[in-house]
Design a protein around this motif. Sequence first.
Motif, PDB file in Angstrom:
ATOM      1  N   ILE A 112       0.833  -1.207   0.000  1.00 33.09           N
ATOM      2  CA  ILE A 112       0.000   0.000   0.000  1.00 33.09           C
ATOM      3  C   ILE A 112       0.870   1.261   0.000  1.00 33.09           C
ATOM      4  CG2 ILE A 112      -1.525   1.388   1.488  1.00 33.09           C
ATOM      5  CD1 ILE A 112      -3.012  -0.703  -0.084  1.00 33.09           C
ATOM      6  N   GLY A 113       2.007   1.195   0.686  1.00 37.34           N
ATOM      7  CA  GLY A 113       2.879   2.368   0.775  1.00 37.34           C
ATOM      8  C   GLY A 113       3.694   2.636  -0.473  1.00 37.34           C
ATOM      9  N   LEU A 114       3.887   1.602  -1.320  1.00 37.13           N
ATOM     10  CA  LEU A 114       4.757   1.748  -2.501  1.00 37.13           C
ATOM     11  C   LEU A 114       4.004   1.829  -3.825  1.00 37.13           C
ATOM     12  CD1 LEU A 114       7.623  -0.738  -1.567  1.00 37.13           C
ATOM     13  CD2 LEU A 114       7.794   1.746  -1.701  1.00 37.13           C
ATOM     14  N   ILE A 115       2.836   1.207  -3.912  1.00 35.31           N
ATOM     15  CA  ILE A 115       2.143   1.122  -5.198  1.00 35.31           C
ATOM     16  C   ILE A 115       1.737   2.486  -5.761  1.00 35.31           C
ATOM     17  CG2 ILE A 115      -0.212   0.834  -4.296  1.00 35.31           C
ATOM     18  CD1 ILE A 115       1.438  -1.066  -7.247  1.00 35.31           C
ATOM     19  N   PRO A 116       1.470   3.520  -4.945  1.00 33.13           N
ATOM     20  CA  PRO A 116       1.149   4.831  -5.546  1.00 33.13           C
ATOM     21  C   PRO A 116       2.251   5.370  -6.458  1.00 33.13           C
ATOM     22  CG  PRO A 116       0.473   4.826  -3.258  1.00 33.13           C
ATOM     23  CD  PRO A 116       1.262   3.565  -3.473  1.00 33.13           C
ATOM     24  N   SER A 117       3.520   4.989  -6.207  1.00 32.72           N
ATOM     25  CA  SER A 117       4.609   5.450  -7.066  1.00 32.72           C
ATOM     26  C   SER A 117       4.439   4.944  -8.491  1.00 32.72           C
ATOM     27  CB  SER A 117       5.963   4.972  -6.516  1.00 32.72           C
ATOM     28  OG  SER A 117       6.264   5.602  -5.301  1.00 32.72           O
ATOM     29  N   LEU A 118       3.885   3.749  -8.651  1.00 27.00           N
ATOM     30  CA  LEU A 118       3.656   3.193  -9.975  1.00 27.00           C
ATOM     31  C   LEU A 118       2.507   3.904 -10.679  1.00 27.00           C
ATOM     32  CD1 LEU A 118       4.348   0.963 -12.053  1.00 27.00           C
ATOM     33  CD2 LEU A 118       2.664  -0.482 -10.911  1.00 27.00           C
ATOM     34  N   VAL A 119       1.486   4.251  -9.921  1.00 25.27           N
ATOM     35  CA  VAL A 119       0.267   4.822 -10.513  1.00 25.27           C
ATOM     36  C   VAL A 119       0.385   6.323 -10.733  1.00 25.27           C
ATOM     37  CG1 VAL A 119      -2.219   5.118 -10.200  1.00 25.27           C
ATOM     38  CG2 VAL A 119      -1.105   3.009  -9.428  1.00 25.27           C
ATOM     39  N   LEU A 120       0.956   7.038  -9.759  1.00 28.18           N
ATOM     40  CA  LEU A 120       0.912   8.501  -9.772  1.00 28.18           C
ATOM     41  C   LEU A 120       2.167   9.185 -10.308  1.00 28.18           C
ATOM     42  CD1 LEU A 120      -0.777   9.179  -6.306  1.00 28.18           C
ATOM     43  CD2 LEU A 120      -1.842   9.277  -8.556  1.00 28.18           C
ATOM     44  N   SER A 121       3.282   8.465 -10.400  1.00 29.20           N
ATOM     45  CA  SER A 121       4.534   9.122 -10.794  1.00 29.20           C
ATOM     46  C   SER A 121       4.474   9.821 -12.156  1.00 29.20           C
ATOM     47  CB  SER A 121       5.688   8.110 -10.779  1.00 29.20           C
ATOM     48  OG  SER A 121       6.044   7.790  -9.456  1.00 29.20           O
ATOM     49  N   PRO A 122       3.889   9.201 -13.204  1.00 30.46           N
ATOM     50  CA  PRO A 122       3.818   9.926 -14.484  1.00 30.46           C
ATOM     51  C   PRO A 122       3.021  11.224 -14.383  1.00 30.46           C
ATOM     52  CG  PRO A 122       3.397   7.591 -14.809  1.00 30.46           C
ATOM     53  CD  PRO A 122       3.394   7.817 -13.330  1.00 30.46           C
ATOM     54  N   TYR A 123       1.923  11.194 -13.626  1.00 32.87           N
ATOM     55  CA  TYR A 123       1.138  12.416 -13.431  1.00 32.87           C
ATOM     56  C   TYR A 123       1.950  13.455 -12.665  1.00 32.87           C
ATOM     57  CZ  TYR A 123      -2.566  15.554 -11.886  1.00 32.87           C
ATOM     58  OH  TYR A 123      -3.325  16.666 -11.633  1.00 32.87           O
ATOM     59  N   ALA A 124       2.676  13.001 -11.629  1.00 29.57           N
ATOM     60  CA  ALA A 124       3.516  13.911 -10.850  1.00 29.57           C
ATOM     61  C   ALA A 124       4.603  14.530 -11.716  1.00 29.57           C
ATOM     62  CB  ALA A 124       4.142  13.171  -9.664  1.00 29.57           C
ATOM     63  N   ILE A 178      -4.481   3.614   6.032  1.00 28.67           N
ATOM     64  CA  ILE A 178      -4.842   4.900   5.422  1.00 28.67           C
ATOM     65  C   ILE A 178      -3.643   5.846   5.398  1.00 28.67           C
ATOM     66  CG2 ILE A 178      -6.214   6.998   5.739  1.00 28.67           C
ATOM     67  CD1 ILE A 178      -8.474   5.201   6.766  1.00 28.67           C
ATOM     68  N   LEU A 179      -2.914   5.923   6.516  1.00 29.92           N
ATOM     69  CA  LEU A 179      -1.765   6.825   6.584  1.00 29.92           C
ATOM     70  C   LEU A 179      -0.606   6.331   5.714  1.00 29.92           C
ATOM     71  CD1 LEU A 179      -1.808   7.781  10.387  1.00 29.92           C
ATOM     72  CD2 LEU A 179      -2.335   9.260   8.441  1.00 29.92           C
ATOM     73  N   SER A 180      -0.451   5.019   5.598  1.00 36.20           N
ATOM     74  CA  SER A 180       0.595   4.475   4.713  1.00 36.20           C
ATOM     75  C   SER A 180       0.269   4.788   3.252  1.00 36.20           C
ATOM     76  CB  SER A 180       0.730   2.967   4.910  1.00 36.20           C
ATOM     77  OG  SER A 180       1.200   2.663   6.204  1.00 36.20           O
ATOM     78  N   ALA A 181      -1.005   4.655   2.888  1.00 40.79           N
ATOM     79  CA  ALA A 181      -1.420   4.991   1.519  1.00 40.79           C
ATOM     80  C   ALA A 181      -1.216   6.483   1.249  1.00 40.79           C
ATOM     81  CB  ALA A 181      -2.884   4.603   1.314  1.00 40.79           C
ATOM     82  N   ALA A 182      -1.527   7.314   2.249  1.00 36.40           N
ATOM     83  CA  ALA A 182      -1.342   8.761   2.095  1.00 36.40           C
ATOM     84  C   ALA A 182       0.135   9.092   1.877  1.00 36.40           C
ATOM     85  CB  ALA A 182      -1.871   9.485   3.330  1.00 36.40           C
ATOM     86  N   GLN A 183       1.015   8.452   2.652  1.00 40.57           N
ATOM     87  CA  GLN A 183       2.444   8.700   2.493  1.00 40.57           C
ATOM     88  C   GLN A 183       2.936   8.238   1.124  1.00 40.57           C
ATOM     89  OE1 GLN A 183       4.630  10.316   4.921  1.00 40.57           O
ATOM     90  NE2 GLN A 183       5.556  10.473   2.890  1.00 40.57           N
ATOM     91  N   GLY A 184       2.404   7.127   0.638  1.00 41.01           N
ATOM     92  CA  GLY A 184       2.776   6.652  -0.691  1.00 41.01           C
ATOM     93  C   GLY A 184       2.399   7.643  -1.775  1.00 41.01           C
ATOM     94  N   MET A 185       1.206   8.246  -1.653  1.00 44.21           N
ATOM     95  CA  MET A 185       0.783   9.244  -2.644  1.00 44.21           C
ATOM     96  C   MET A 185       1.645  10.495  -2.570  1.00 44.21           C
ATOM     97  SD  MET A 185      -3.382   8.907  -2.714  1.00 44.21           S
ATOM     98  CE  MET A 185      -3.662   8.719  -0.952  1.00 44.21           C
ATOM     99  N   ILE A 186       1.971  10.919  -1.354  1.00 44.47           N
ATOM    100  CA  ILE A 186       2.850  12.086  -1.186  1.00 44.47           C
ATOM    101  C   ILE A 186       4.222  11.814  -1.791  1.00 44.47           C
ATOM    102  CG2 ILE A 186       4.035  13.534   0.518  1.00 44.47           C
ATOM    103  CD1 ILE A 186       1.606  12.975   2.399  1.00 44.47           C
TER     104      ILE A 186
END
Length: 414
Positions: free
Chosen positions: A56-68, A111-119
């Motif tokens: 949960i903490g790492l997968i946002p990097s795969l999804v959001l990095s191109p948008y970032a 929830i907080l781990s997912a939030a940190q992953g998105m940040i």
Amino acid sequence: MKPALLFRSLRSRNYRLYFTGQFISLIGTWMQRVAIAWLVYRMTHSAQMLGFVSFIGLIPSLVLSPYAGALSDRHNRYNILFISQVASMLQSGAMAAMVIFGWESMTGVIILSAAQGMINAFDTTSRQSLMVSLIDNKEDLPNAIALNSSMVNFARLLGPALAGVLLQLWGEGVCFFIDFLSFVAVIISLLMMRLNLPPRKASKGSVLDGLISGYNYLRGAKDIKASILLLAVISMCVTPYNTLMPVFAKETFHADKAVYTALQACVGVGAFCMAIYMAALKADRDIQRLQNLMSTVFAGAILLFAACHWLPGGLALMMLAGAGMMGTISCTNTYVQTHVAENMRSRVISYYVMAFQGTIPIGALLVGLSAQHLGTSVTLAIQGTIGLAASVAFALHLRKMKEKAAGEELVVRA
């Protein structure tokens, strides 16, 4: 090499501020990672839940990095980095409050781990993209990247050690609170910087158009694409070896957590030594060839470790694995940073972040599934073999590119 040359990028005031603030903050970050793992295991006694929280903490990097990346190329990278640091500080404060006041729950941790992953998706992309603007002499950029890697690995050694002491004395809440306080240093360092950033050109298209143009640029830049693809394969197929280390320490070496800690420490020592070596490299070094060598060392060490039943040999192989892993990451970052067009910097770096961080959680899930059905040693052997195959393919690609360049040069001379 003389210390003045080894630390030459620190001559830049902005980079000095960044280095100092980031080092303090990273110690807190590693303390938080150890504390989260301990908290989750204390609450659930489930290895599966440990893996899920990590995913949960790492997968946002795969999804959001191109948008970032597209966002960072359209807006002020410094502002995005500053906002992400403040957001990370608030996340750490929320984690600390949840534990200190007895409100802890797995729902809150997830929830907080997912939030940190998105940040982190926005933080990593903007921070890596801003690096070139922190250096007065652009020839010092490879040195700055290597010193940043050495800082990360030194914090990786120091942070968990401090966390282990604090966990024994006062528990997880204190670790989270210290992580919260550590962000003060990086925020102050950012406020003290004197940056002369080039103005952002107004973008006519949408963020989606920026994403597409970044992808098209990367398709055309075959040298950068090859380096990122090699890193992606290594990150997804070889780097998740770490997921199996507790099992390997117990079942193969018939030892307890002290041996597991020693194996992890050896990885950190190897990575730190390689980061120092990278910092001492001359600017004219063939980085892609070195990347190829480092990926081969990393994959080869894991393949040999799969068959190792002698603890001293295992510790030595973990040092080699740490050095190879760090060398692969640092070489990729250096090559991308020094060869990408400035107007595409953030978008291309976002693909580097995807390859570096975003593929690891997928690999960790696959490695766990493989180990459950095939066993730990077989899984590690498969990981090492895939890594070596990717390194061979990369070497053949480099040879083909050089032969093509040589042929084109002969045509021009003729």
